[in-house]
Design an enzyme around this catalytic site. Structure first.
Site: not given
Lengths: 440, 440
Positions: A140, A191, A209
């Protein structure tokens, strides 16, 4: 630009993202030249194992055992750091490249959360580009949007789903009624979660973040360690069911906002209205939403991880370097960044979802409600239903009833004090569940 | 950069967006200088009425009756075109500025849809920047994302809600059960629709925006006139209700995608699954979604119009000019753009929602179903309910029953031929309603 020499790229770290990136460089030369009129070639790499099969042909690239030597090599013009780790070789090699005036592109959120300001300063001093689009919400373009896409708009609040593992688990818990532990196990088998999932499920990955976004949104220094962080491990099916009945989904959000008390930074499970766009972001998807003075709300949603998506962000940063786009890494020159002005969490004001195990004795609910009233906390809903059973070992020894209270807007410290008083009264068993409500 | 002379901006057209823009320049000099180290000042303006009160102080700016003279004026370094109109003064003044090597920023989608390739070529020849972020989806940075944010990712499909008027009307029809005409009237009273709403509600505005996106997504020339365009005026409450029961919302989408037959460009009302993110984009909001080979899906949602949001995009373009960011206006140099390779609409393959007024006579439904079977169109659902009443003047003279058929994936031409045959059989009255279904 057509006849310039090829740009020579060195890549340190050849895991999933590195392999995707190298494969794009090997296979898409034509597209690249068409877009740029300039070739970009990988001339050097560094990774832990030289013999591991990564599905890409590394034979044409010079091998470096030491990433710092790669960063300093005369044979590369731009350094891509994909090793990870907040210090160590990643930091040393990024510093080495910037000191020599070589542009650096990285996906390393932990490193930027810790050293971002110092690195931005170094990049400024040597007038070198430093890109980290891939570090926040993988594919993004949120960093580009914050640095270049908002004009003069000032962000008031930023919030987002920035960890695919947590969102995958919460989505499956919501849609399929599975409990947390089983979802986590499935996520690991598929995973989507690491063998040691702590970093993701306890909210630390989201915190890194968010700290980076906070700096870009509010023009302040990065302060990853000054944040309220709570993960999703205590979310029970009972929470999800009651929230759903009341029109809410539960998401792990990172939220930062300006308040009269300073800037709030917090990561926690959050009740969001089912009608909000963010509630519709399911599975491993990520989304970041910006509320600004000029652009009321801007939401970007897409893949938060994955080799190809993350590599696409790395390439867009490399292209910006080739193009010569020069933007301060943190949006403003480091000298203009203000210190992070932390709002106290207990000053946070919002709605709360409170789940209690009330002792099954007369007067329990009345006592709880009285304590709320004394603190002038207005209740929007009170739910006590026989089918709300919580799998809590602490309450197994005796009969309890699950009670859920939804408060109107109130102060965090008032909620905490009141719950302490209720616990002291002896009408509840075990640790109350408190989940913040965010309305959009 | 600190000691450079201020950048002098000329603005032609001072409507809502122009007034917002001027107000930001007047009030936010400090923020601007902080971000840039360079002042940006509006030195010249041109508008139709000199005396109209726009709520901003224009007294310090030179007035030009002729926008072309403003574009050519030695007193401006950058020209902002906000007059609108696909030809005339807007085109003449943009050409004049670019010919003199002055960067141009515009919000004029109609002009770019018609003359974009020529203007991009002119900008290239004079090595001048040309920005039009504000032309598509107001405050959403979709142009920047397509030009700079995707790395080497190739778009396979782009779709979006790009007209706030239509989305407002469809949202209210869905949430409140109001019919189209009443919603349109409300939208006009609230200023969300023009006195003459044709351009919006017939889909032409969306078509202009989609044509620009198609060029950027697929590296082809702009071909706004080679597009299937259908507006929302024929959407009935019956369509919305049945769609909703089947799990769909109806949105006016612009969709462009690569197919084996070429590139499809189409604007039409579309059934989208309620669970899709695009279905949650309500009211005057816009959203654009990109499906690419590297980034599976990227969705950007935000305000599609409004003075401040659009002005924020204009400013971000101006900032890019000041920064010296140089990107070909249409993503690729004009010489590299391929001709638009139009896919025939009848080759479109998808699901269809078909609403028919069947005569209330024995055998009607059987005859309709047989025709579908003959054409090998598989039906997913067939709905005939007594409560589905359509307010269609053509059917008032006789008893009819509303029948809705949902097909599985099938060819447009097959659907059209079959409906023609059903009509010829005489079992239906009036014009059938056909709405395409898109799954995400």
């Amino acid at each position: 630009m057509k006849n310039e020499a090829p740009l020579r790229v060195g890549i340190a770290g050849v895991g999933t993202v590195g392999a995707s990136l190298i494969s794009m460089f090997l296979n898409d030369q034509e597209r690249m030249t068409q877009r740029f009129g300039r070739q970009i070639v990988v001339t050097g790499i560094s990774a832990r194992s030289r013999s591991k099969d990564r599905g890409v042909d590394l034979s044409e690239m010079a091998w470096f055992d030491d990433p710092v030597a790669l960063a300093k090599s005369d044979n590369i013009d731009l350094f891509v750091e994909l090793m990870g780790g907040e210090d160590g070789p990643a930091l040393a090699s990024i510093r080495a490249a910037l000191e020599l005036g070589k542009p650096v592109v990285t996906a390393n959120k932990a490193l930027i959360a810790k050293h971002g300001v110092e690195i931005a300063h170094l990049a400024e001093q040597t007038n070198t580009q430093f890109g980290f689009e891939a570090a926040v919400a993988g594919g993004i373009p949120i960093i580009k949007t914050l640095r270049e896409g908002l004009g003069l708009a000032q962000v008031q609040r930023v919030y987002g789903i920035m960890n695919g593992t947590c969102n995958y688990i919460l989505t499956r818990m919501t849609n399929e009624g599975i409990n947390f532990q089983d979802c986590l196990k499935d996520a690991q088998e598929l995973g989507y979660a690491e063998a040691d999932p702590t970093f993701d499920i306890e909210g630390f990955d989201t915190a890194h973040k968010l700290a980076i976004l906070t700096s870009l949104c509010f023009g302040c220094k990065i302060a990853a360690d000054q944040m309220y962080v709570e993960g999703i491990t205590r979310i029970d099916q009972a929470d999800i069911k009651v929230a759903s009945d009341l029109g809410f989904d539960i998401k792990l959000l990172g939220v930062a906002q300006r308040t009269p008390d300073g800037i709030e930074q917090r990561v926690h499970p959050t009740l969001v209205p089912k009608t909000s766009t963010i509630a519709g972001i399911d599975g491993v998807l990520n989304a970041v939403s910006l509320e600004t003075d000029h652009v009321e709300e801007l939401l970007l949603a897409g893949p938060g991880a994955g080799g190809d998506a993350t590599a696409a962000s790395v390439i867009s940063d490399i292209f910006d370097c080739v193009r010569g786009t020069h933007v301060p890494p943190l949006g403003l020159p480091v000298a203009e960044l203000e210190p992070y002005d932390k709002a106290r969490m207990r000053e946070h004001e919002g709605g709360y979802f409170i789940r209690l195990n009330a002792r099954d004795i007369p007067g329990a609910l009345a006592a709880i409600a009285s304590r709320m009233g004394e603190s002038e906390i207005s209740l929007e809903s009170v739910i006590q239903r026989p089918d709300l059973v919580v799998n809590d070992p602490e309450t197994k020894s005796e009969a309890t009833r699950t009670v859920v209270l939804i408060t109107q807007k109130t102060l965090e410290q008032s909620v905490r004090q009141t719950i302490d008083r209720i616990a002291a009264d002896g009408f509840i068993v075990g640790k109350p569940q408190v989940i913040r409500i965010e309305r959009f």
